[in-house]
Design an enzyme around this catalytic site. Structure first.
Site, PDB file in Angstrom:
ATOM      1  N   ARG A   8      21.388 -35.603 -21.382  1.00 27.53           N
ATOM      2  CA  ARG A   8      20.253 -34.185 -21.942  1.00 27.53           C
ATOM      3  C   ARG A   8      20.519 -33.156 -21.957  1.00 27.53           C
ATOM      4  O   ARG A   8      20.078 -32.457 -22.711  1.00 27.53           O
ATOM      5  CB  ARG A   8      19.155 -34.609 -19.891  1.00 27.53           C
TER       6      ARG A   8
ATOM      7  N   TYR B  53       0.987 -24.824 -39.379  1.00 26.51           N
ATOM      8  CA  TYR B  53       0.790 -26.516 -38.770  1.00 26.51           C
ATOM      9  C   TYR B  53       0.039 -26.338 -37.489  1.00 26.51           C
ATOM     10  O   TYR B  53      -0.364 -25.630 -36.563  1.00 26.51           O
ATOM     11  CB  TYR B  53       2.480 -27.154 -38.301  1.00 26.51           C
TER      12      TYR B  53
ATOM     13  N   ASP C  24       9.713 -21.460 -39.181  1.00 22.34           N
ATOM     14  CA  ASP C  24       9.201 -22.797 -39.583  1.00 22.34           C
ATOM     15  C   ASP C  24      10.079 -23.130 -40.534  1.00 22.34           C
ATOM     16  O   ASP C  24       8.271 -22.622 -41.719  1.00 22.34           O
ATOM     17  CB  ASP C  24       8.120 -23.558 -38.721  1.00 22.34           C
TER      18      ASP C  24
ATOM     19  N   LYS D 115      11.285 -34.152 -41.221  1.00 17.89           N
ATOM     20  CA  LYS D 115      10.665 -34.262 -42.384  1.00 17.89           C
ATOM     21  C   LYS D 115      11.351 -34.363 -43.543  1.00 17.89           C
ATOM     22  O   LYS D 115      12.057 -35.614 -43.342  1.00 17.89           O
ATOM     23  CB  LYS D 115       9.718 -32.596 -42.642  1.00 17.89           C
TER      24      LYS D 115
HETATM   25  N1  PLP Z   1       6.271 -27.539 -38.413  1.00 20.80           N
HETATM   26  C1  PLP Z   1       5.485 -27.966 -39.221  1.00 20.80           C
HETATM   27  C2  PLP Z   1       5.225 -27.314 -40.872  1.00 20.80           C
HETATM   28  C3  PLP Z   1       4.796 -29.288 -39.111  1.00 20.80           C
HETATM   29  O1  PLP Z   1       4.127 -29.405 -40.527  1.00 20.80           O
HETATM   30  C4  PLP Z   1       5.560 -29.755 -38.186  1.00 20.80           C
HETATM   31  C5  PLP Z   1       4.427 -31.162 -38.057  1.00 20.80           C
HETATM   32  O2  PLP Z   1       3.894 -32.047 -38.910  1.00 20.80           O
HETATM   33  C6  PLP Z   1       5.285 -29.656 -37.377  1.00 20.80           C
HETATM   34  C7  PLP Z   1       6.205 -28.545 -37.231  1.00 20.80           C
HETATM   35  C8  PLP Z   1       5.763 -30.360 -35.418  1.00 20.80           C
HETATM   36  O3  PLP Z   1       7.111 -31.565 -35.551  1.00 20.80           O
HETATM   37  P1  PLP Z   1       7.041 -32.869 -34.615  1.00 20.80           P
HETATM   38  O4  PLP Z   1       5.824 -33.507 -35.659  1.00 20.80           O
HETATM   39  O5  PLP Z   1       8.443 -32.986 -35.437  1.00 20.80           O
HETATM   40  O6  PLP Z   1       6.964 -32.299 -34.045  1.00 20.80           O
END
Ligand code: PLP
Length: 390
Positions: free
Chosen positions: A55, A108, A177, A202
């Site tokens: 962990r 997001y 992000d 992604k």
């Molecule tokens: N940030 C962005 C720009 C995203 O498109 C996503 C998910 O689609 C996330 C964060 C969240 O990631 P996760 O689905 O791996 O939790």
């Protein structure tokens, strides 16, 4: 190792000292033998290097963290079981009740939702600075500024150097992000941003077979997020998934080049199509921030293309999407396979129609994640799907 392509292959990974295995092994062990009471005590006190319990840290995950720190030009990185686990750990690890987080959206949807729900329960206020501008929204309580390097689904940019300078002058932490751009296109830390995070699910993984997240930045900040996010929240990444990300990242620069080339060709095709009202792609000269995109994105304009049909109706979007054969209808992105989705009925279906309209998300809007297939085949698929509307 100066080139990203070389670092993507080698950084963080070494032949296994025991077996000589070139590929980093999957260390599938929950606990680790520390040998003596004295060494165990030193590891637990943070006075000696070593693993104790997966962990908190695991050799396969550590190789991935080292690779991501290298690619983003950071002192350290910590990996999690999803991008969302990164976001919640950043909030829980770095903010306290009374603090404010200002964000430049649209973000997001899951991130915005998490800001609001965690925020309401723990007394952290999320302030949407998208329309009024960041400077107008910063208060003495602002502790964090959050920005995405390319927004979804509109594919707009924020000037990261400007955001970093504004926040830094007030001692406010900045988080970018970088999921949509990856370090191949943008390295936010080089522009003054403090922490860069990814949904590795992604482009970093790239094959649609693993969920994960990572955040990179200064060692002290990363250590604080690690302590809360792994030690207290328990959001750790499994070694199996870390292995898949290590493998995926080796080809990231090659894949990104193919995604960018394919998306550019698709965007140009769509821009000239009579059934299409608008195409949102930062590589097109018609994009309102094309000059910023040229400055901020290096080596390509990304693999995402969003377009709007002349017939601005859900039924028209359905007709096109349901006719596609190479593009799969799914909401994720960054896979080698091309994906297509209707944001208004999927990713942004929980947003009110008014908020969708304010964010420019129309009923005739379609978002494409352009994969690495040959662009001619993707264009032929789009052409046949759009033909009845032309
Ligand atoms: N940030 C962005 C720009 C995203 O498109 C996503 C998910 O689609 C996330 C964060 C969240 O990631 P996760 O689905 O791996 O939790």
């Amino acid at each position: 190792m100066t080139h990203l392509r070389t670092r993507a292959v080698h950084a963080g990974q070494h032949p296994d000292p025991v077996t000589g295995a070139i590929t980093t092994p999957i260390t599938q062990s929950s606990a680790f033998n520390y040998g003596t009471l004295e060494r165990g005590a030193a590891i637990f006190a943070g006075e000696a290097e070593g693993y104790r319990y997966s962990r908190f840290g695991n050799p396969t995950v550590a190789a991935l963290e080292a690779k991501m720190a290298d690619l983003e030009g950071a002192q350290a990185a910590v990996a999690f079981g999803s991008g969302t686990a990164v976001t919640s750990s950043l909030l829980l690890g770095l903010l306290k009740p009374g603090d404010e987080i200002a964000f430049l959206g649209p973000l997001y949807g899951g991130t915005e939702g998490l800001f609001r729900s965690l925020g309401e329960r723990f007394g952290i206020k999320a302030v949407d600075a998208t329309h009024s501008g960041l400077a107008a929204c910063l208060t003495p309580a602002t502790r964090m500024v959050w920005v995405e390097t390319l927004t979804n689904p509109g594919l707009r940019l924020h000037d990261l150097a400007e955001v970093a300078a504004l926040a830094q002058a007030r001692g406010i932490l900045t988080v970018a992000d970088n999921t949509f751009c990856t370090p191949c296109l943008t390295r936010p830390l080089e522009l003054g941003i403090d922490l860069v995070m990814h949904s590795m699910t992604k482009y970093l993984g790239g094959h649609g077979d693993a969920t994960g997240g990572v955040v990179a930045g200064a060692a002290a900040l990363v250590a604080a997020v690690r302590k809360t996010g792994l030690g207290h929240v328990g959001g750790n990444l499994s070694p199996q998934e870390a292995f898949l990300f290590l493998r995926g990242i080796k080809t990231l620069p090659l894949r990104m080049a193919a995604h960018c080339a394919g998306a550019a060709a698709v965007a140009e095709f769509l821009a000239a199509h009579p059934a299409v009202r608008a195409v949102h792609y930062p590589g097109l000269t018609s994009h309102p921030q094309h000059a910023l995109a040229q400055r901020q994105l290096q080596g390509g304009f990304g693999g995402m293309v969003t377009f709007e049909l002349l017939r601005n109706e859900r039924a028209a979007a359905a007709q096109v999407l349901n006719a596609l054969q190479l593009f799969t209808q799914a909401v994720s992105l960054g896979d080698v396979d091309s994906l297509a989705c209707h944001p208004a009925s999927t990713t942004h279906s929980f947003v009110s129609p008014e908020a969708r309209a304010a964010a420019g998300i129309s009923e005739g809007m379609i978002r494409l994640s352009v994969g690495i297939e040959h662009p001619d085949d993707l264009i032929a698929d789009l052409a046949q799907a759009l033909q009845p509307l032309a």
